[in-house]
Design a protein around this motif. Structure first.
Motif, PDB file in Angstrom:
ATOM      1  N   SER A 187      41.110  90.892  -1.046  1.00  0.00           N
ATOM      2  CA  SER A 187      41.717  92.192  -1.376  1.00  0.00           C
ATOM      3  C   SER A 187      41.769  92.390  -2.878  1.00  0.00           C
ATOM      4  CB  SER A 187      43.138  92.278  -0.825  1.00  0.00           C
ATOM      5  OG  SER A 187      43.112  92.402   0.553  1.00  0.00           O
ATOM      6  N   LEU A 188      42.110  91.327  -3.588  1.00  0.00           N
ATOM      7  CA  LEU A 188      42.198  91.418  -5.046  1.00  0.00           C
ATOM      8  C   LEU A 188      40.834  91.768  -5.645  1.00  0.00           C
ATOM      9  CD1 LEU A 188      43.978  91.047  -7.584  1.00  0.00           C
ATOM     10  CD2 LEU A 188      43.270  88.662  -7.614  1.00  0.00           C
ATOM     11  N   GLU A 189      39.772  91.157  -5.093  1.00  0.00           N
ATOM     12  CA  GLU A 189      38.418  91.486  -5.567  1.00  0.00           C
ATOM     13  C   GLU A 189      38.164  92.983  -5.452  1.00  0.00           C
ATOM     14  OE1 GLU A 189      35.873  89.128  -3.145  1.00  0.00           O
ATOM     15  OE2 GLU A 189      36.073  87.330  -4.387  1.00  0.00           O
TER      16      GLU A 189
ATOM     17  N   LEU B  38      35.443  94.528  -8.061  1.00  0.00           N
ATOM     18  CA  LEU B  38      34.332  93.571  -8.097  1.00  0.00           C
ATOM     19  C   LEU B  38      33.427  93.838  -6.899  1.00  0.00           C
ATOM     20  CD1 LEU B  38      36.298  90.358  -9.074  1.00  0.00           C
ATOM     21  CD2 LEU B  38      34.624  91.532 -10.484  1.00  0.00           C
ATOM     22  N   LYS B  39      32.135  94.033  -7.178  1.00  0.00           N
ATOM     23  CA  LYS B  39      31.220  94.450  -6.108  1.00  0.00           C
ATOM     24  C   LYS B  39      30.864  93.293  -5.164  1.00  0.00           C
ATOM     25  CE  LYS B  39      30.534  98.854  -7.113  1.00  0.00           C
ATOM     26  NZ  LYS B  39      31.520  98.891  -8.188  1.00  0.00           N
TER      27      LYS B  39
ATOM     28  N   LEU C  15      39.342  85.981 -11.626  1.00  0.00           N
ATOM     29  CA  LEU C  15      38.771  87.248 -11.126  1.00  0.00           C
ATOM     30  C   LEU C  15      39.110  88.407 -12.058  1.00  0.00           C
ATOM     31  CD1 LEU C  15      39.535  86.988  -7.286  1.00  0.00           C
ATOM     32  CD2 LEU C  15      37.335  86.625  -8.423  1.00  0.00           C
ATOM     33  N   VAL C  16      40.342  88.408 -12.570  1.00  0.00           N
ATOM     34  CA  VAL C  16      40.762  89.471 -13.498  1.00  0.00           C
ATOM     35  C   VAL C  16      39.876  89.470 -14.735  1.00  0.00           C
ATOM     36  CG1 VAL C  16      42.603  90.159 -15.079  1.00  0.00           C
ATOM     37  CG2 VAL C  16      43.147  89.628 -12.714  1.00  0.00           C
TER      38      VAL C  16
ATOM     39  N   VAL D   6      45.568  98.864  -4.424  1.00  0.00           N
ATOM     40  CA  VAL D   6      46.232  97.572  -4.228  1.00  0.00           C
ATOM     41  C   VAL D   6      46.304  97.156  -2.756  1.00  0.00           C
ATOM     42  CG1 VAL D   6      48.435  96.350  -4.431  1.00  0.00           C
ATOM     43  CG2 VAL D   6      47.537  97.604  -6.369  1.00  0.00           C
ATOM     44  N   ARG D   7      46.746  98.076  -1.900  1.00  0.00           N
ATOM     45  CA  ARG D   7      46.992  97.725  -0.504  1.00  0.00           C
ATOM     46  C   ARG D   7      45.672  97.725   0.278  1.00  0.00           C
ATOM     47  NH1 ARG D   7      47.805  99.969   4.158  1.00  0.00           N
ATOM     48  NH2 ARG D   7      47.359 102.053   3.388  1.00  0.00           N
TER      49      ARG D   7
END
Lengths: 173, 171
Positions: free
Chosen positions: A8-10, A15-16, A50-51, A153-154
Motif C-alpha cells: 500500500s505504501l508503494e 512507485l510504479k 521506499l520514501v 493513503v488508504r
C-alpha cells in the motif's frame, strides 16, 4: 500484515514497480532483497528506503527536529503498537489522544511517513471502537479520520465511519 | 477571461486575498491596490461585497473544490461564511461564537469536508483580523481546537504569503 502495508505504501508513494518481499522468523519481519545492495530488514527500514526511492524525503521530516520526531513515532509504532496486548491498547489511545490535542499530524503541521504507518498499525483497533469511545479519544479520532481521507493513503484497509459532530457533549471536554 | 481585483489597501480584505492567492494558478486574475474592494468581471458585472467576491472566485475554479464537493458541503460553506461576517466580525459575543467553533472543530481538521474550503478562508481571515481573538489566544488552553486549526492553517504556504504581505500593514 506488514507486507500488505508495504505494498500500500508503494502505491501511496506513486512507485510504479511493486517489490517482492519475504519474511523472516516467527514475528514475520519483512525483508526486501534489493538488486544492487544488501537485503533490507524491518518495516521502518524498508518504508524509509521506499520514501527515498520515491524521491519524497519531506515525508521523513523537514528540519532536524522534525526528522527526530518522525523517527520517534516510527519506533513507537513497531515497539509499542505492534504486538500490543489488549489491556495496553487503552494506554496507547490515551497517549495519542493527549499528544494530538494541539497537532494536526504526528510531526505537527506536516504530513509524514509516521502518520501513514501509525494509521496502518492502529487501524485494527479503531475499527472495533464504539462511537462513544471514538468520541472519548476525539483528538486521536480526528487525526485518524483526516489521515484515512488523505489522498492515496488508504489502500488495503476499509474506511472507518467517524462522526464529525459530537454527540456525547455533556462528558469531558 | 481576465479578472481584475482591486483591494482597499488601508484595510485589506484578508479572506479575499487568501481566495485570490489560492485561485491565481487556475484563473487569470490581477490584483491592484485602491480605495475600495471590487472584483471586475466585465464592463457590466462587478462585485463589491467581500463574500460575493470570494464566492465568485471559488465558482470559476471548480477543480479546486473551494466550495465543497457536493450540495451539502456547499451549504455548510455558506453557513460558515455567514458565521464569519455576523458572529466573528460582529461587535459582541465573540466568546459564544468561539465556543461553537471549538465544538465544530473538535472532530474536524478542516471546517467542511476533508480539504480546504472558503469556510476555512473566511473564518480564519475574520479571526486573524479580530483583536479580541488575539488576546484570547494568549490564554493557555482556551478554545484548544480553534487554536490548533488556526495555527495549522496559518503555517500553510498561501496563508504565510498573504500574512507577510498584508497583515502587517493593517496593524
Amino acid at each position: 500484515m506488514s507486507l500488505k502495508e508495504l505494498s500500500s505504501l508503494e502505491k501511496a508513494l506513486g512507485l510504479k514497480k511493486p517489490n517482492k518481499y519475504s519474511t523472516q522468523g516467527d514475528r514475520k519481519v519483512p525483508v526486501l532483497q534489493s538488486i544492487n545492495g544488501p537485503a533490507l530488514v524491518g518495516l521502518v527500514t524498508i518504508a524509509t528506503h521506499l520514501v527515498q526511492e520515491a524521491k519524497q524525503p519531506e515525508l521523513l521530516g523537514g528540519s532536524a527536529e522534525h526528522k527526530a520526531v518522525v523517527q520517534q513515532w516510527l519506533e513507537y509504532r513497531v515497539t509499542k503498537v505492534d504486538g500490543c496486548h489488549k489491556e495496553d491498547i487503552k494506554t496507547i489511545l490515551k497517549d495519542l489522544n493527549s499528544y494530538l490535542e494541539d497537532k494536526v499530524y504526528l510531526a505537527g503541521n506536516q504530513f509524514t511517513l509516521a502518520d501513514t504507518l501509525m494509521y496502518y498499525g492502529i487501524h485494527h483497533v479503531i475499527v472495533d471502537l464504539a462511537v462513544q469511545e471514538k468520541e472519548k479519544y476525539m483528538n486521536m479520532t480526528r487525526w485518524f479520520d483526516h489521515v484515512q481521507h488523505y489522498p492515496g493513503v488508504r489502500h488495503h484497509l476499509p474506511p472507518v465511519v467517524v462522526l464529525r459532530n459530537r454527540v456525547y457533549t455533556s462528558g469531558h471536554h | 477571461m481576465a479578472l481584475n481585483l482591486t483591494i482597499n489597501s488601508s484595510n485589506p480584505p484578508l479572506g479575499v486575498l487568501l481566495a485570490a492567492e489560492h485561485v491565481k494558478g487556475s484563473v487569470n486574475l490581477s490584483v491592484d491596490e485602491g480605495k475600495d474592494n471590487k472584483l471586475r468581471v466585465s464592463e457590466s458585472v462587478q462585485f463589491s461585497d467581500v463574500n460575493s467576491i470570494t464566492r465568485y472566485l471559488a465558482r470559476v475554479t471548480p477543480t479546486l473544490s473551494l466550495y465543497g464537493s457536493n450540495m451539502l458541503e456547499q451549504t455548510e460553506v455558506d453557513h460558515w461564511m455567514e458565521f464569519s461576517t455576523r458572529r466573528v466580525c460582529g461587535q459582541s459575543g465573540l466568546a459564544t461564537a468561539l465556543g461553537e467553533l471549538d465544538m465544530a472543530l473538535a472532530l474536524r481538521t478542516f471546517l467542511v469536508g476533508h480539504s480546504l474550503t472558503l469556510a476555512d478562508l473566511c473564518v480564519w481571515a475574520a479571526l486573524k483580523g479580530s483583536n479580541d481573538w488575539q488576546s484570547i489566544q494568549k490564554q493557555a488552553g482556551a478554545f484548544s481546537h480553534v487554536a490548533r486549526w488556526f495555527s495549522f492553517l496559518g503555517s500553510q504556504v498561501p496563508f504565510t504569503a498573504v500574512g507577510n504581505k498584508y497583515a502587517n500593514s493593517k496593524a
